[in-house]
Design a protein around this motif. Structure first.
Motif, PDB file in Angstrom:
ATOM      1  N   LEU A  77       6.637  -6.486  47.623  1.00 28.37           N
ATOM      2  CA  LEU A  77       5.358  -5.907  47.168  1.00 28.37           C
ATOM      3  C   LEU A  77       4.460  -5.434  48.649  1.00 28.37           C
ATOM      4  O   LEU A  77       3.712  -4.383  48.285  1.00 28.37           O
ATOM      5  CB  LEU A  77       4.272  -7.186  46.894  1.00 28.37           C
ATOM      6  N   GLU A  78       4.828  -5.754  49.733  1.00 26.48           N
ATOM      7  CA  GLU A  78       4.290  -5.148  50.997  1.00 26.48           C
ATOM      8  C   GLU A  78       4.580  -3.696  50.843  1.00 26.48           C
ATOM      9  O   GLU A  78       5.890  -3.052  50.653  1.00 26.48           O
ATOM     10  CB  GLU A  78       4.571  -5.754  52.121  1.00 26.48           C
ATOM     11  N   THR A  79       3.654  -2.869  51.371  1.00 24.67           N
ATOM     12  CA  THR A  79       3.970  -1.373  51.376  1.00 24.67           C
ATOM     13  C   THR A  79       3.883  -1.107  52.950  1.00 24.67           C
ATOM     14  O   THR A  79       3.665  -1.943  53.692  1.00 24.67           O
ATOM     15  CB  THR A  79       2.614  -0.726  50.839  1.00 24.67           C
ATOM     16  N   GLU A  80       4.265   0.433  53.053  1.00 29.35           N
ATOM     17  CA  GLU A  80       4.115   0.891  54.305  1.00 29.35           C
ATOM     18  C   GLU A  80       2.749   0.778  55.003  1.00 29.35           C
ATOM     19  O   GLU A  80       2.633   0.532  56.379  1.00 29.35           O
ATOM     20  CB  GLU A  80       4.523   2.444  54.398  1.00 29.35           C
ATOM     21  N   GLU A  81       1.743   0.710  54.358  1.00 28.01           N
ATOM     22  CA  GLU A  81       0.424   0.506  54.818  1.00 28.01           C
ATOM     23  C   GLU A  81      -0.119  -1.033  55.001  1.00 28.01           C
ATOM     24  O   GLU A  81      -0.909  -1.049  55.583  1.00 28.01           O
ATOM     25  CB  GLU A  81      -0.687   1.111  53.653  1.00 28.01           C
TER      26      GLU A  81
END
Length: 161
Positions: free
Chosen positions: A79-83
């Motif tokens: 779920l974690e994104t680059e942002e």
């Protein structure tokens, strides 16, 4: 006798060899060394091992790994994104919607599916949807608040779930 399967795993195509009796949870923890989904009841009753299979929440402890051939698997680690954190993860953090954190990955993935289906749920709708995910620390008030906050954040940010 193992069988080779191919699937998309947290956005990346992968291949794995699985035994006929191997569960999706076994595959995630033993083969891919991911510890977000955990086994608690082993009966699909608690929601702690929830992962998304082609967008559908499933109990990893009951789902055979061989059945995910060609599917898209998303775990809490995906779920974690680059942002940074996904807005649902951020809302759980901000609302302190965890104590021990054991149930949190399953709760977040179930909340993701809920908000895809109903972007503006009432507290009663959240309670009904989350009934299969058990928090042994009884952080339900914070969990429900986090899901409502996530709904608000997603509307503001217009983030694709």
């Amino acid at each position: 006798m193992k069988r080779q399967i191919q699937f998309t795993f947290n956005g990346k195509p992968v291949t794995a060899d699985v035994a006929p009796h191997e569960t999706l949870l076994d595959l995630l923890r033993d083969t891919f060394q991911l510890t977000g989904a955990k086994e608690t009841c082993g009966l699909g009753l608690c929601g702690v091992c929830t992962v998304l299979v082609s967008g559908k929440p499933v109990s990893g402890c009951l789902h055979f790994a061989s059945s995910i051939d060609g599917e898209e698997i998303v775990t809490i680690e995906g779920l974690e994104t680059e942002e940074g954190l996904h807005p649902i993860q951020e809302a759980f953090y901000e609302q302190k919607a965890f104590q021990c954190g054991y149930c949190t990955p399953g709760m977040i993935l179930m909340a993701k599916k809920l908000l895809e289906e109903n972007p503006n749920p009432t507290e009663d709708e959240i309670k009904d949807y989350m009934v299969g995910n058990i928090c042994r620390c009884a952080s339900y008030a914070q969990i429900f608040a986090a899901i409502q906050e996530a709904a608000s954040l997603l509307k503001q940010e217009k983030v694709k779930l």
